[in-house]
Design a protein around this motif. Sequence first.
Motif, PDB file in Angstrom:
ATOM      1  N   GLU A   1       1.727   3.815   2.931  1.00  0.00           N
ATOM      2  CA  GLU A   1       2.088   3.321   4.262  1.00  0.00           C
ATOM      3  C   GLU A   1       3.594   3.487   4.439  1.00  0.00           C
ATOM      4  OE1 GLU A   1      -1.775   0.373   4.319  1.00  0.00           O
ATOM      5  OE2 GLU A   1       0.204  -0.537   4.534  1.00  0.00           O
TER       6      GLU A   1
ATOM      7  N   HIS B   1       0.888  -1.173   0.000  1.00  0.00           N
ATOM      8  CA  HIS B   1       0.000   0.000   0.000  1.00  0.00           C
ATOM      9  C   HIS B   1       0.930   1.229   0.000  1.00  0.00           C
ATOM     10  CE1 HIS B   1      -3.066  -2.857   1.942  1.00  0.00           C
ATOM     11  NE2 HIS B   1      -3.349  -2.722   0.656  1.00  0.00           N
TER      12      HIS B   1
ATOM     13  N   HIS C   1       3.169  -3.156   7.002  1.00  0.00           N
ATOM     14  CA  HIS C   1       2.106  -2.188   6.686  1.00  0.00           C
ATOM     15  C   HIS C   1       1.887  -1.218   7.850  1.00  0.00           C
ATOM     16  CE1 HIS C   1       0.099  -4.349   3.206  1.00  0.00           C
ATOM     17  NE2 HIS C   1       0.939  -5.260   3.648  1.00  0.00           N
ATOM     18  N   THR C   2       1.101  -0.169   7.590  1.00  0.00           N
ATOM     19  CA  THR C   2       0.483   0.604   8.668  1.00  0.00           C
ATOM     20  C   THR C   2      -0.998   0.708   8.336  1.00  0.00           C
ATOM     21  OG1 THR C   2       1.216   2.597   7.503  1.00  0.00           O
ATOM     22  CG2 THR C   2       2.451   1.973   9.457  1.00  0.00           C
TER      23      THR C   2
ATOM     24  N   ARG D   1      -2.843   4.862  -1.415  1.00  0.00           N
ATOM     25  CA  ARG D   1      -2.852   3.454  -1.006  1.00  0.00           C
ATOM     26  C   ARG D   1      -2.631   2.542  -2.222  1.00  0.00           C
ATOM     27  NH1 ARG D   1      -4.880   0.183   3.071  1.00  0.00           N
ATOM     28  NH2 ARG D   1      -6.245  -1.509   2.464  1.00  0.00           N
TER      29      ARG D   1
ATOM     30  N   GLU E   1       1.178  -5.103  10.894  1.00  0.00           N
ATOM     31  CA  GLU E   1       0.663  -3.727  10.972  1.00  0.00           C
ATOM     32  C   GLU E   1       1.410  -3.001  12.080  1.00  0.00           C
ATOM     33  OE1 GLU E   1      -1.584  -2.361   9.011  1.00  0.00           O
ATOM     34  OE2 GLU E   1      -2.338  -4.124   7.946  1.00  0.00           O
TER      35      GLU E   1
HETATM   36 ZN   LIG Z   1      -1.473  -1.923   4.209  1.00  0.00          ZN
END
Ligand SMILES: [Zn+2]
Length: 348
Positions: free
Chosen positions: A75, A72, A165-166, A115, A229
């Motif tokens: 992120e 994404h 990810h975040t 994203r 995450e």
């Molecule tokens: Zn993500």
Amino acid sequence: MAATRKKQLECDVLFEHQDLLALTLAHPQPRKQPQSRTLKDGTRLTLIDSGILAIEPLRPGDSDIVLSCGVHGNETAPIELVNDLVNAIISGELVCRQRLLVQLGNTEAMVKGTRGVQENMNRLFSGAHARGESNPEKARAALLEQTVRDFYNQSGRKRFHYDLHTAIRDSQREKFAVYPYRPGRAWSIEQIRFLAGCGVETILLSHSPTTTYSYYSSNEFGADAFTVELGKVYPFGQNEMSRFEACRKQLSRLIAAQPLEYPPLAQSVVFDVCQVVNKHHEGFRFSFDDAQANFSEYPPGTLLAQDGDTEVRVGAVAESIVFPNAKVALGQRALLTVVPTAIDDRFE
Ligand SMILES: [Zn+2]
């Protein structure tokens, strides 16, 4: 001649100015051919394509490690974290003692600060990129898959893939990891403790196949793979990197083949994924506020969402919501619910 010179210059940006991220943002489009350089200690760096770098020591340890980020594009914290690790390796500050593949995922979205461009790249793996009309994101997902396949080219070695990810929204548990479905294989206690050493103390056990990147590496290559995450989305340069220090240190130890941090198992909290709610109607809506944090818990029977004539309700025990997103495309996942579970004989 001029073209060759230009290519050489692009390559030097990485190897002399030591920044994969800057090079990738300046040249996000596919490269014509891989380029390699060797560090003083014999470690070989191969820029396989834009944002895809293989780092291979002369005498590697027993592990093949994939670190991906930016699947994404907005992120940014994991991208900056991974880039810092690469910079440290190139400058000699961090000695890479395992085979390492670094991937900055959705380069085009990274440049745009979005994203995705046309779709959610983290639903394009395990061959999903081959369905329907082609687009740059699907081509990129296919390339990421292929480079992982090429990288895991020797059997008998330990395989790891951390897809970093975040999250879009606030979370009652800042850092958490999704452990992909792995039929026939026990969940690894060692990996849960490794992640706790990264500051990731919440684990969600998935119980169905999916088209995420971590499931691909787990399912096709038997890798210990996770979607990790690490916090909330902020633009480049606006991340408080101290929040990722535990993760950076643990990944550095892993890469350098140094003793890892293994906090006691009691430090981790594990959830089973309970419901996977896919959106089937345009009018899909949640009954809770759109800004509700991940891991907000609802009592049994609570109405969570309305999808056409279907009501999505909490079952017989309380469930917590994760990744709610009513704006996903039809057929895609709009919500997960999770319930706390014990570390039992499904783990070893
Ligand atoms: Zn993500």
